[in-house]
Design a protein around this motif. Sequence first.
Motif, PDB file in Angstrom:
ATOM      1  N   ALA A 105      25.707  37.559  34.189  1.00  0.00           N
ATOM      2  CA  ALA A 105      24.963  36.496  33.615  1.00  0.00           C
ATOM      3  C   ALA A 105      25.560  35.820  32.502  1.00  0.00           C
ATOM      4  O   ALA A 105      25.758  34.887  32.239  1.00  0.00           O
ATOM      5  CB  ALA A 105      23.369  36.632  33.647  1.00  0.00           C
ATOM      6  N   ALA A 106      25.829  37.000  31.487  1.00  0.00           N
ATOM      7  CA  ALA A 106      26.152  36.610  30.108  1.00  0.00           C
ATOM      8  C   ALA A 106      27.492  35.996  29.778  1.00  0.00           C
ATOM      9  O   ALA A 106      27.836  35.154  28.851  1.00  0.00           O
ATOM     10  CB  ALA A 106      25.888  37.987  29.267  1.00  0.00           C
ATOM     11  N   VAL A 107      28.445  36.285  30.743  1.00  0.00           N
ATOM     12  CA  VAL A 107      29.826  35.793  30.646  1.00  0.00           C
ATOM     13  C   VAL A 107      29.629  34.310  31.109  1.00  0.00           C
ATOM     14  O   VAL A 107      30.809  33.567  30.678  1.00  0.00           O
ATOM     15  CB  VAL A 107      30.780  36.276  31.868  1.00  0.00           C
ATOM     16  CG1 VAL A 107      30.971  37.675  31.266  1.00  0.00           C
ATOM     17  CG2 VAL A 107      30.386  36.354  32.965  1.00  0.00           C
ATOM     18  N   PHE A 108      28.697  33.766  31.472  1.00  0.00           N
ATOM     19  CA  PHE A 108      28.640  32.307  31.816  1.00  0.00           C
ATOM     20  C   PHE A 108      27.778  31.721  30.650  1.00  0.00           C
ATOM     21  O   PHE A 108      27.435  30.278  30.653  1.00  0.00           O
ATOM     22  CB  PHE A 108      27.641  32.050  33.092  1.00  0.00           C
ATOM     23  CG  PHE A 108      28.535  32.417  34.170  1.00  0.00           C
ATOM     24  CD1 PHE A 108      29.323  31.345  34.778  1.00  0.00           C
ATOM     25  CD2 PHE A 108      28.229  33.534  34.967  1.00  0.00           C
ATOM     26  CE1 PHE A 108      30.055  31.398  35.879  1.00  0.00           C
ATOM     27  CE2 PHE A 108      29.373  33.763  35.978  1.00  0.00           C
ATOM     28  CZ  PHE A 108      29.988  32.948  36.486  1.00  0.00           C
ATOM     29  N   ASN A 109      27.286  32.456  29.490  1.00  0.00           N
ATOM     30  CA  ASN A 109      26.530  31.816  28.376  1.00  0.00           C
ATOM     31  C   ASN A 109      27.571  30.644  27.669  1.00  0.00           C
ATOM     32  O   ASN A 109      28.721  30.747  27.847  1.00  0.00           O
ATOM     33  CB  ASN A 109      26.232  32.901  27.248  1.00  0.00           C
ATOM     34  CG  ASN A 109      25.058  33.702  27.871  1.00  0.00           C
ATOM     35  OD1 ASN A 109      24.301  33.338  28.816  1.00  0.00           O
ATOM     36  ND2 ASN A 109      24.844  34.861  27.193  1.00  0.00           N
ATOM     37  N   SER A 110      26.914  29.918  27.058  1.00  0.00           N
ATOM     38  CA  SER A 110      27.514  28.730  26.279  1.00  0.00           C
ATOM     39  C   SER A 110      28.659  29.251  25.333  1.00  0.00           C
ATOM     40  O   SER A 110      28.496  30.289  24.594  1.00  0.00           O
ATOM     41  CB  SER A 110      26.606  28.074  25.372  1.00  0.00           C
ATOM     42  OG  SER A 110      27.139  27.201  24.300  1.00  0.00           O
ATOM     43  N   ARG A 121      32.640  40.072  23.279  1.00  0.00           N
ATOM     44  CA  ARG A 121      32.105  41.202  22.879  1.00  0.00           C
ATOM     45  C   ARG A 121      32.557  42.541  24.160  1.00  0.00           C
ATOM     46  O   ARG A 121      32.752  43.452  23.787  1.00  0.00           O
ATOM     47  CB  ARG A 121      30.531  41.385  22.994  1.00  0.00           C
ATOM     48  CG  ARG A 121      30.319  40.537  21.625  1.00  0.00           C
ATOM     49  CD  ARG A 121      30.063  41.663  20.505  1.00  0.00           C
ATOM     50  NE  ARG A 121      29.142  42.817  20.748  1.00  0.00           N
ATOM     51  CZ  ARG A 121      29.532  44.086  21.020  1.00  0.00           C
ATOM     52  NH1 ARG A 121      30.925  44.468  21.052  1.00  0.00           N
ATOM     53  NH2 ARG A 121      28.731  45.172  21.421  1.00  0.00           N
ATOM     54  N   PHE A 122      32.751  42.162  25.411  1.00  0.00           N
ATOM     55  CA  PHE A 122      33.011  43.134  26.363  1.00  0.00           C
ATOM     56  C   PHE A 122      34.101  42.765  27.358  1.00  0.00           C
ATOM     57  O   PHE A 122      34.092  42.593  28.402  1.00  0.00           O
ATOM     58  CB  PHE A 122      31.707  43.206  27.080  1.00  0.00           C
ATOM     59  CG  PHE A 122      30.551  43.736  26.521  1.00  0.00           C
ATOM     60  CD1 PHE A 122      30.289  45.159  26.160  1.00  0.00           C
ATOM     61  CD2 PHE A 122      29.415  42.804  25.842  1.00  0.00           C
ATOM     62  CE1 PHE A 122      29.293  45.484  25.321  1.00  0.00           C
ATOM     63  CE2 PHE A 122      28.377  43.055  25.342  1.00  0.00           C
ATOM     64  CZ  PHE A 122      28.120  44.672  24.991  1.00  0.00           C
ATOM     65  N   SER A 127      37.034  42.102  32.351  1.00  0.00           N
ATOM     66  CA  SER A 127      38.277  42.461  33.128  1.00  0.00           C
ATOM     67  C   SER A 127      38.093  43.132  34.492  1.00  0.00           C
ATOM     68  O   SER A 127      38.577  42.976  35.469  1.00  0.00           O
ATOM     69  CB  SER A 127      39.154  43.089  32.104  1.00  0.00           C
ATOM     70  OG  SER A 127      40.045  43.874  32.492  1.00  0.00           O
ATOM     71  N   TRP A 128      37.350  44.325  34.177  1.00  0.00           N
ATOM     72  CA  TRP A 128      36.811  45.143  35.462  1.00  0.00           C
ATOM     73  C   TRP A 128      36.099  44.362  36.546  1.00  0.00           C
ATOM     74  O   TRP A 128      36.493  44.251  37.591  1.00  0.00           O
ATOM     75  CB  TRP A 128      36.188  46.438  35.195  1.00  0.00           C
ATOM     76  CG  TRP A 128      35.765  47.227  36.300  1.00  0.00           C
ATOM     77  CD1 TRP A 128      36.953  48.144  36.715  1.00  0.00           C
ATOM     78  CD2 TRP A 128      34.776  47.489  37.020  1.00  0.00           C
ATOM     79  NE1 TRP A 128      36.196  48.729  37.796  1.00  0.00           N
ATOM     80  CE2 TRP A 128      34.779  48.197  37.940  1.00  0.00           C
ATOM     81  CE3 TRP A 128      33.303  46.783  36.756  1.00  0.00           C
ATOM     82  CZ2 TRP A 128      33.919  48.774  38.840  1.00  0.00           C
ATOM     83  CZ3 TRP A 128      32.319  47.210  37.469  1.00  0.00           C
ATOM     84  CH2 TRP A 128      32.502  48.514  38.664  1.00  0.00           C
ATOM     85  N   SER A 263      42.522  49.818  25.207  1.00  0.00           N
ATOM     86  CA  SER A 263      42.339  48.801  23.611  1.00  0.00           C
ATOM     87  C   SER A 263      41.187  47.937  23.924  1.00  0.00           C
ATOM     88  O   SER A 263      40.439  47.834  22.837  1.00  0.00           O
ATOM     89  CB  SER A 263      43.508  48.259  23.411  1.00  0.00           C
ATOM     90  OG  SER A 263      43.418  46.848  23.763  1.00  0.00           O
ATOM     91  N   THR A 264      40.825  47.649  25.211  1.00  0.00           N
ATOM     92  CA  THR A 264      39.830  46.490  25.482  1.00  0.00           C
ATOM     93  C   THR A 264      38.581  47.235  25.147  1.00  0.00           C
ATOM     94  O   THR A 264      37.471  46.850  24.526  1.00  0.00           O
ATOM     95  CB  THR A 264      39.729  45.681  26.590  1.00  0.00           C
ATOM     96  OG1 THR A 264      40.087  46.671  27.723  1.00  0.00           O
ATOM     97  CG2 THR A 264      40.895  44.608  26.691  1.00  0.00           C
ATOM     98  N   HIS A 265      38.268  48.419  25.801  1.00  0.00           N
ATOM     99  CA  HIS A 265      37.086  49.096  25.764  1.00  0.00           C
ATOM    100  C   HIS A 265      36.913  49.650  24.322  1.00  0.00           C
ATOM    101  O   HIS A 265      35.571  49.612  23.872  1.00  0.00           O
ATOM    102  CB  HIS A 265      36.973  50.298  26.637  1.00  0.00           C
ATOM    103  CG  HIS A 265      35.775  50.936  26.787  1.00  0.00           C
ATOM    104  ND1 HIS A 265      34.700  50.355  27.025  1.00  0.00           N
ATOM    105  CD2 HIS A 265      35.610  52.546  26.619  1.00  0.00           C
ATOM    106  CE1 HIS A 265      33.601  51.343  26.854  1.00  0.00           C
ATOM    107  NE2 HIS A 265      33.974  52.510  26.561  1.00  0.00           N
ATOM    108  N   LEU A 266      37.740  50.043  23.579  1.00  0.00           N
ATOM    109  CA  LEU A 266      37.642  50.412  22.078  1.00  0.00           C
ATOM    110  C   LEU A 266      36.985  49.456  21.364  1.00  0.00           C
ATOM    111  O   LEU A 266      36.069  49.586  20.683  1.00  0.00           O
ATOM    112  CB  LEU A 266      39.016  50.996  21.702  1.00  0.00           C
ATOM    113  CG  LEU A 266      39.074  51.527  20.139  1.00  0.00           C
ATOM    114  CD1 LEU A 266      38.385  52.709  20.242  1.00  0.00           C
ATOM    115  CD2 LEU A 266      40.285  51.734  19.577  1.00  0.00           C
ATOM    116  N   TRP A 267      37.452  48.079  21.553  1.00  0.00           N
ATOM    117  CA  TRP A 267      36.902  46.921  20.988  1.00  0.00           C
ATOM    118  C   TRP A 267      35.409  46.839  21.225  1.00  0.00           C
ATOM    119  O   TRP A 267      34.786  46.534  20.347  1.00  0.00           O
ATOM    120  CB  TRP A 267      37.888  45.606  21.289  1.00  0.00           C
ATOM    121  CG  TRP A 267      36.846  44.541  20.837  1.00  0.00           C
ATOM    122  CD1 TRP A 267      36.200  43.441  21.608  1.00  0.00           C
ATOM    123  CD2 TRP A 267      36.772  44.078  19.636  1.00  0.00           C
ATOM    124  NE1 TRP A 267      35.541  42.592  20.736  1.00  0.00           N
ATOM    125  CE2 TRP A 267      36.212  42.840  19.475  1.00  0.00           C
ATOM    126  CE3 TRP A 267      37.551  44.526  18.288  1.00  0.00           C
ATOM    127  CZ2 TRP A 267      35.877  42.200  18.153  1.00  0.00           C
ATOM    128  CZ3 TRP A 267      37.389  43.693  17.113  1.00  0.00           C
ATOM    129  CH2 TRP A 267      36.610  42.691  17.169  1.00  0.00           C
TER     130      TRP A 267
END
Lengths: 643, 163
Positions: A105-110, A121-122, A127-128, A263-267
Amino acid sequence: MYSLELELVMKTVLPVLFVFLCACSALKVYGSADEQYRFELQDLAIEKTLWLNRDWINLVHYKPSRASLLSTRSTTYSSFVDDTKFFLAKDGDSKPRDELLATLAAVFNSAELGDSHAQCRFPARLSWLSEQLKIDKHKLPKVECPLYKQWQSMVSVGSAVLVFPAHHLNSPSSMFGHTLLRIDPGAEREHSDWLAYGVNFGANIPAGDNSLLYAYKGLSGGYPGQFIVEPYFKKIQEYNRVENRDIWEYPLNLTARETHRLSTHLWELKDINFDYYFFTENCSYRLLELLEVARPSAELTDDYWLAAIPIDTVRSVINGGFVSAQQYRPSIATQLRYQLQTLGKSLQPLVVSLADNASVAEQEEFLSLSENQQYLLLQAAYNTVRYRRAKKPRDPLSAKQSLALLRAISAYPVHQKEVMPIPVSPENGHQSKRLTITSGREKDSNYSELGFRMAYHSLLDNRYGFLDGAQINMGSMALRHYDDDNVKLERLDLADIFSLTPRSEVFDSLSWRVYGGLERVNSEAERPLAMHISGGAGYAYDFSGSTVYTLLNTRVEHNREFNKALELALGAELGWLYQSQFGAGSIKASGLEFTGSEQRLDVSLEQDITLSVNHSLRFKAQRRWYDHYTASEFSLSYHYFFR
Amino acid sequence: MGRFHGKKMAAIATLAVLPSLAFAVAPGGPDCGWGNMLFKSNSGLGPHLGASLTNGTSGNATFGMSSGTNGCSPNGTLTYGGISLLAQVMDEFSEDVARGEGDALDAIALTLGIDVQDRATFAQLTHDNFSTLFPNENVTAQEVMASIQQVMKNDARLSKYAA
């Protein structure tokens, strides 16, 4: 004025909005194409029960709860992460399904959320999920993530190296070593190890906290741990130079996809708190989790529910097929020892006088030596000053002295750093746990004994891959059975740490030992189980390759044969530790006198016979002269080291 | 709950033994650090026992988000947390210059944008000018960098890298 307007808004608009939102979620009214696509993805995720996928479990650091492993009820989860920032669903830390749907849901936020948007943030979760659900990126809001982009450009992850700073005894934390990751930029950038980044999981420390309180909290999980990314040269300075720990580096064979996941997960873990526990949820455990995210097929963390000893985790990573090579960075102390050894004993006094006064280099005694020897002497003298000053604040006199030595060194032509012989690497040493089967005879009775040690190494164990003179035993116990008696607890040592460092002109080290627990004490009537804490300090000397030491000891003991609940004892110990071609051996004598006037004198001889890395035999002969008990004991043990 | 309880017990048990040990070996007390030994440093204090026990880091954890880049910065101004690289590796750099090679020397050369084929020349040049670069033990990183620029300027091969 503002507040009046705000109040108006609150009273009129909000209730309407609230009712509208409720209606929306209840009726699942598809308000827009975005929402429609979002619901489609959520339905698909539910259909596939994606949250049970191991990758998702790894990404949110869930672990199945222990009780459910034993019961047949459905598995429950809880995340290792102890930080609300990391979860998008209300109970995300215990509900993988809710967290997954909330993420979708959150990836659709404004897109206006910018850096705090779930897409920024994630990135590893997104990506997964994109892979699993074939998400059409064009249907997602297009979000700018300036902070994430900036970080990616700085901490470019092209490849990764597992780093193991070996243990040293003079800091309790490092007794078992440590692990961290080094991340190197991709091949397109020119690279220097020094300018790479170290990824370290450790506690985040409030300024000015009391050291001992900190130690307690650190062990018991009272402080949160975080991933910290620092320039790697700081790690080299910290370990090689200040703490005198050799560093072993194991380059990992991660693919481009795997390093991207890493690297993406480290972030995603930036500023995220985990509880930190010294024994289990420690630096090494967290790194294994990170590697599991990078390579989901790897199962590295499964064996570590009781304790994650860093070198064991290194072995897991090697056995998991991650490692392609190995590098060694000796500490200042190791380099210095090697230089002194190369120079020979006769020149060591000259090293010390040079370290005290660089102008010795102008004297005949120095000038009459070969150029090679002169150069090595100056190097050793400089390293001596560094070694002595490593943990101390800068002082003007030794700074002047160091510069004078460097100036003298610079007068010689350019030299390559001497190549040190590489010692046996730590992962090739014996395993951490030890099982012991003993058969023995004490006075007139035969006994058999079964022993177990949680960790890690004692002075007579096979020394290859370990630091000489460093004994670290944690959680060892033995059950003994006499022919005419029941099986009884013979010994339970919580900790037994012995640092035996020979002194020389350069190394003015103190040797010391601390141990404590339960043990049976021989006496006339029966053998009572005594509780004790013992310790001692003294000096050790090198005696043509073997070590002679003497310690002043003290002991506090609770023994029901004593008149008082606790008695204090003082004593002394003299020992000789040697290495032979069969294995290590020792001869020692120690005496104790208690405040209640009991006296104990022990003389023992032990010889280990190394059969192979993880197998050995040990013979022990001991004679005791106690107040009401005098007898000899002989035993033969078989040791098996395992993990 | 049981898991946490077990851990606390283990921690307490260990601590019953550790205090004497901790007092005996706390390295250098609260002032110990890895600030430069030879040259004055502004990189702050290092770890104390607690930090060391949990492999923690005290101070500003920037997650690698410092100014400068991981690799080349054309004018040698690579900084970490606002402190220049040279200021933080002055000891190691001076030692490498005295010997004429080493990791710190390479790292500085990289941040100055010096090509791989000119590294040996850079090492030789700084080595030959050791006393110019490090005239006394109170020299600052800024002064050393200025001297490096100066000797590079006067060198036919390296002058192109001088700022």
